[in-house]
Design a protein around this motif. Structure first.
Motif, short mmCIF file in Angstrom:
data_model
loop_
_atom_site.label_atom_id
_atom_site.label_comp_id
_atom_site.label_asym_id
_atom_site.label_seq_id
_atom_site.Cartn_x
_atom_site.Cartn_y
_atom_site.Cartn_z
N HIS A 19 -40.69 -32.34 19.84
CA HIS A 19 -40.49 -33.17 21.09
C HIS A 19 -39.92 -34.59 20.84
N PHE A 20 -39.20 -35.09 21.99
CA PHE A 20 -38.81 -36.46 21.90
C PHE A 20 -38.74 -36.63 23.48
N SER A 21 -38.89 -38.19 23.56
CA SER A 21 -38.60 -38.67 25.01
C SER A 21 -38.11 -40.19 24.92
N PHE A 22 -37.31 -40.32 26.13
CA PHE A 22 -36.83 -41.87 26.25
C PHE A 22 -37.14 -42.20 27.72
N GLU A 23 -37.43 -43.42 27.87
CA GLU A 23 -37.58 -44.06 29.13
C GLU A 23 -36.83 -45.49 29.05
N PHE A 24 -35.84 -45.69 29.85
CA PHE A 24 -34.78 -46.65 29.77
C PHE A 24 -34.38 -47.10 30.95
N ASP A 25 -33.66 -48.41 31.01
CA ASP A 25 -33.01 -48.69 32.25
C ASP A 25 -31.58 -48.26 32.11
N CYS A 26 -30.96 -47.70 33.10
CA CYS A 26 -29.76 -47.00 33.06
C CYS A 26 -28.89 -47.90 34.21
N LYS A 27 -28.09 -48.58 34.03
CA LYS A 27 -27.43 -49.74 34.73
C LYS A 27 -26.63 -48.98 35.61
N ARG A 28 -26.00 -48.08 35.25
CA ARG A 28 -25.06 -47.21 36.28
C ARG A 28 -24.91 -45.97 35.79
N GLU A 29 -24.30 -45.03 36.31
CA GLU A 29 -23.88 -43.59 36.12
C GLU A 29 -22.75 -43.67 35.15
N ASP A 30 -22.90 -43.01 34.13
CA ASP A 30 -21.97 -43.04 33.04
C ASP A 30 -22.11 -41.67 32.18
N ILE A 31 -21.33 -41.62 31.29
CA ILE A 31 -21.29 -40.56 30.48
C ILE A 31 -22.13 -41.06 28.97
N PHE A 32 -23.01 -40.26 28.69
CA PHE A 32 -23.62 -40.52 27.50
C PHE A 32 -23.64 -39.63 26.30
N LYS A 33 -24.06 -39.65 25.09
CA LYS A 33 -24.04 -38.88 24.26
C LYS A 33 -25.67 -38.93 23.40
N LEU A 34 -26.14 -37.63 23.30
CA LEU A 34 -27.74 -37.69 22.63
C LEU A 34 -27.41 -36.94 21.29
N LYS A 35 -27.53 -37.62 20.22
CA LYS A 35 -26.86 -37.19 18.95
C LYS A 35 -27.93 -37.43 17.89
N ILE A 36 -28.07 -36.42 17.02
CA ILE A 36 -28.89 -36.28 15.75
C ILE A 36 -28.08 -36.93 14.62
N ALA A 37 -26.57 -36.71 14.78
CA ALA A 37 -25.64 -36.93 13.91
C ALA A 37 -24.16 -37.29 14.63
N ASP A 38 -23.42 -37.72 14.08
CA ASP A 38 -21.92 -38.09 14.86
C ASP A 38 -21.41 -36.76 15.36
N LYS A 39 -21.49 -35.76 14.74
CA LYS A 39 -20.87 -34.52 15.08
C LYS A 39 -21.75 -33.59 15.52
#
Length: 363
Positions: free
Chosen positions: A59-79
């Motif tokens: 399991h994992f979790s994030f809680e953060f301030d997202c300043k504006r709608e955008d495209i993000f990348k959730l990664k374990i490695a670059d590819k």
């Protein structure tokens, strides 16, 4: 006391609003993983946001301030990543394959993110069929012309189905960031109206996103270089150091050839261009080579080695070439065909297609 009480209420409201806009991502993996951390970053500008979370018991979790709608990348490695369209306040749940995060991810709480992979799955089905046809095509005898044409027609039908599907999906949600993954898979010369509609819908909202800004630039450049418009002026240095203008070139037909010495597809295309020039120069064909080189010696050597005996110019600025920006050139080789009055009459033709077009006008 009343004003103090009012201030407390205002502060309480601000704290409450701030708490509501926290963005959360909760994820699990469908198989065990040895990875210990996972990172979330802005897709195109990682410097704007990059946060990591520990992976514990799958399991994992994030809680953060997202300043504006955008495209993000959730990664374990670059590819190994999954793309997400996130806006402030989203609460997103994910179930992922740790070995291939972007393969059939289960996503809830972000409809645009989910749509990325729903569309990719549909495209994947078409691509699998096209790959099978390519395999079949390679086994057909060169003499079996009818069978080859049958396979080609089937392939082209699938290509048409893909384009129609993309057109319908993009048209129904023109203002969504998810379009940045798909709109440029359609040829802008055939779908300029759709490109312009998407640009009008997304640019006012997301001009900070590099992909959106790039699309805006491409749409504007294409408007300038649309078939039927006068070719914008190009005035750059020749290999000898003189300045030459596109409008100095006189002919019944002029091909502007954007290329570079370092570009392998360009060098492979050069024999076609020399043959075309040899066959049609006497009938009024001129070629104007515009190089995206940055090394002058390499540029001059390529001209000599490939026997490119027409006029050449360059500002040696590589992809920052002013002429390439003006013409919206995003890949090379890239051709623009002009008539004797410098009106653009065709673009993005190469090889036999370019030869057939020139022949139809000059023979």
């Amino acid at each position: 006391m009343k004003s103090f009480a009012g201030l407390v209420l205002i502060l309480s409201f601000v704290v409450s609003v701030n708490a509501q806009v926290k963005t959360k991502i909760n994820g699990t993996f469908n198989t065990p993983t040895t990875a210990t951390t996972i990172t979330l970053e802005n897709f195109l500008t990682p410097g704007e946001l990059s946060v990591s979370a520990d992976i514990k018991n799958g399991h994992f979790s994030f809680e953060f301030d997202c300043k504006r709608e955008d495209i993000f990348k959730l990664k374990i490695a670059d590819k190994n990543y999954v793309a997400l369209v996130i806006k402030p306040g989203d609460i997103i749940s994910l179930k992922l394959n740790p070995d291939a995060l972007g393969i059939n991810p289960e996503i809830s709480g972000s409809e645009q993110s989910k749509r990325i992979y729903d569309i990719e799955n549909q495209l994947g089905i078409i691509k699998k069929s096209q790959d099978s046809l390519n395999t079949v095509y390679s086994t057909i005898s060169q003499t079996d012309v009818s069978r080859k044409k049958q396979v080609e027609d089937h392939y082209n039908l699938l290509e048409m189905q893909k384009n129609t599907m993309l057109f319908n999906i993009i048209s129904s949600n023109k203002g969504d960031l998810v379009n940045m993954f798909f709109v440029e898979r359609l040829n802008i010369d055939h779908y300029y109206t759709l490109y312009a509609a998407v640009d009008s819908a997304v640019y006012p909202k997301y001009s900070y996103n590099p992909a959106v800004a790039g699309l805006h630039s491409k749409v504007n450049s294409n408007k300038v270089t649309a078939v039927g418009s006068k070719a914008p002026e190009i005035k750059l240095a020749t290999p000898e150091g003189d300045t030459m203008s596109l409008y100095d070139i006189k002919g019944k037909m002029i091909v502007i050839d954007f290329w570079a010495s370092w570009c392998r597809p360009c060098r492979m295309e050069n024999p076609n261009m020399t043959s075309l020039y040899a066959d049609y120069h006497a009938k009024g064909l001129e070629i104007f080579g515009v190089s995206l080189d940055k090394d002058k010696a390499a540029w001059i050597k390529a001209i000599a080695d490939d026997k490119l005996i027409w006029e050449h110019v360059s500002d040696l600025k590589y992809w920052q070439s002013e002429a390439a920006k003006l013409y919206g050139v995003g890949s090379i080789p890239s051709m623009f065909v002009l008539d004797g009055e410098y009106k653009i009459i065709a673009k993005n033709l190469r090889g036999e297609q370019l030869r057939a077009f020139v022949a139809s006008r000059l023979n």
